[in-house]
Write an enzyme that holds these catalytic residues in place. Structure first.
Site, PDB file in Angstrom:
ATOM      1  N   HIS A 122       3.908  79.847 -21.254  1.00 32.82           N
ATOM      2  CA  HIS A 122       3.133  80.178 -22.952  1.00 32.82           C
ATOM      3  C   HIS A 122       3.115  78.327 -23.579  1.00 32.82           C
ATOM      4  O   HIS A 122       1.546  79.169 -24.641  1.00 32.82           O
ATOM      5  CB  HIS A 122       4.921  79.100 -23.806  1.00 32.82           C
ATOM      6  N   HIS A 180      11.142  75.680  -8.491  1.00 35.18           N
ATOM      7  CA  HIS A 180      10.728  74.420  -8.625  1.00 35.18           C
ATOM      8  C   HIS A 180      11.777  73.850 -10.135  1.00 35.18           C
ATOM      9  O   HIS A 180      12.455  73.007  -9.742  1.00 35.18           O
ATOM     10  CB  HIS A 180       9.404  74.562 -10.070  1.00 35.18           C
ATOM     11  N   GLU A 210      13.862  70.507 -10.334  1.00 38.90           N
ATOM     12  CA  GLU A 210      14.294  69.742 -11.834  1.00 38.90           C
ATOM     13  C   GLU A 210      15.081  70.456 -13.075  1.00 38.90           C
ATOM     14  O   GLU A 210      14.205  70.587 -13.438  1.00 38.90           O
ATOM     15  CB  GLU A 210      12.924  69.417 -12.664  1.00 38.90           C
ATOM     16  N   HIS A 242       6.623  69.362  -3.352  1.00 37.88           N
ATOM     17  CA  HIS A 242       7.272  69.509  -3.164  1.00 37.88           C
ATOM     18  C   HIS A 242       7.913  69.617  -2.738  1.00 37.88           C
ATOM     19  O   HIS A 242       9.396  69.019  -1.803  1.00 37.88           O
ATOM     20  CB  HIS A 242       8.248  70.278  -4.667  1.00 37.88           C
TER      21      HIS A 242
HETATM   22 CO    CO Z   1       6.767  69.506  -9.854  1.00 35.24          CO
END
Ligand code: CO
Length: 295
Positions: A122, A180, A210, A242
């Site tokens: 966005h 993620h 997350e 990650h």
């Molecule tokens: Co990250």
């Protein structure tokens, strides 16, 4: 009668000519040949192995659109700084757009290489609009949808991931995908993906680092099903930080450590979604929809 018609025609012609002149004059000599450009936008990665996945995307985009210049931008400031220390310079989307504006591009297809339409997507849309509004700039800047947009995208991605599960995996083994995750409402895509996977294969799970579902939710599901072995696979464009730390690292709070401690043998796979051609094809499809709007 004929004469009157001819007069009328002459008057109309004059008006048209006047209007055309005004239009040309207001351009102030700006050249107006269409110059299309592609900007590929990703979070970025500093892992050289993970960058191979971006090279794969780059090649496929250039093959699909050989006549349109391709540029890259990383949204992550941290990664750009890390790479700059190694002498690799990457632009933010804003710097990349400013450069393209300077080079006289008129139409920009900015393709998001994100997985969901979260905050970064966005932000990109917002700044692309700002660039499109700038005086003396582009005629149009459009942003292509991230990986997961339509129901058709979800179906294609589900099939592509299933196709690339290691062949040695047995039906009773779980496949745990690591997304993620985000505080953005689009985080719901991960649970939606898990639903789609499980329609095809009840032992495929999708968690996030997350967001929701968390690894504890996934662990509970695995234990309930008495799963003994799990393949851990990133559900991110690249197998970067990650994947190497949060998914497969030796730290106590990595997914591998948490599941191993629960009695589940873990097999980590270091491939990102951008390593799979069928998934890259979904992003390129979205890019194609944007480009077709310029014709
Ligand atoms: Co990250």
């Amino acid at each position: 009668m004929v004469k009157r018609n001819a007069m009328l025609l002459l008057q109309i012609l004059l008006i048209v000519m006047l209007l055309t002149t005004t239009a040309t004059a207001s351009e102030h000599g700006r050249k107006h040949t269409m110059k299309k450009g592609i900007l590929l936008v990703t979070f970025g990665t500093s892992h050289p192995q993970a960058q191979e996945a971006f090279k794969n995307i780059d090649k496929q985009v250039r093959d699909a659109y050989p006549n349109i210049p391709v540029r890259w931008a990383y949204t992550s400031t941290i990664i750009r700084k890390k790479l700059a220390q190694k002498g690799i310079h990457l632009d933010s989307p804003e710097v990349a757009l400013a450069k393209m504006m300077d080079e006289g591009f008129t139409h920009i297809a900015a393709q998001s290489l994100h997985t969901i339409s979260g905050e970064e997507f966005h932000d990109l849309v917002r700044n692309a609009r700002a660039f499109a509004d700038m005086a003396g700039g582009f005629d149009s800047v459009l942003v292509g949808s991230p990986l997961l947009g339509t129901d058709e995208d979800l179906r294609k991605v589900t099939e592509a991931i299933i196709k690339h599960i290691p062949k040695e995996r047995k039906k009773q083994d779980a496949v745990v995908l690591m997304g993620h995750g985000s505080p953005h409402p689009s985080n719901a895509f991960y649970a939606a993906m898990m639903y789609r996977f499980q329609q095809k294969d009840p032992n495929i799970f999708v968690g996030t680092v997350e967001g929701f579902p968390e690894i504890d939710h996934i662990k509970a599901m695995l234990l309930k099903k008495k799963i003994k072995k799990a393949y851990l696979i990133p559900f991110m464009s690249v197998a970067g930080d990650h994947a190497r730390n949060d998914m497969a690292g030796d730290e106590e709070d990595s997914w591998k450590s948490i599941l191993t401690k629960a009695g589940i043998k873990c097999v980590p796979i270091f491939k990102g979604t951008a390593d799979y051609d069928e998934i890259v094809a979904v992003w390129i499809d979205h890019l194609g929809s944007v480009l077709s709007r310029f014709d």
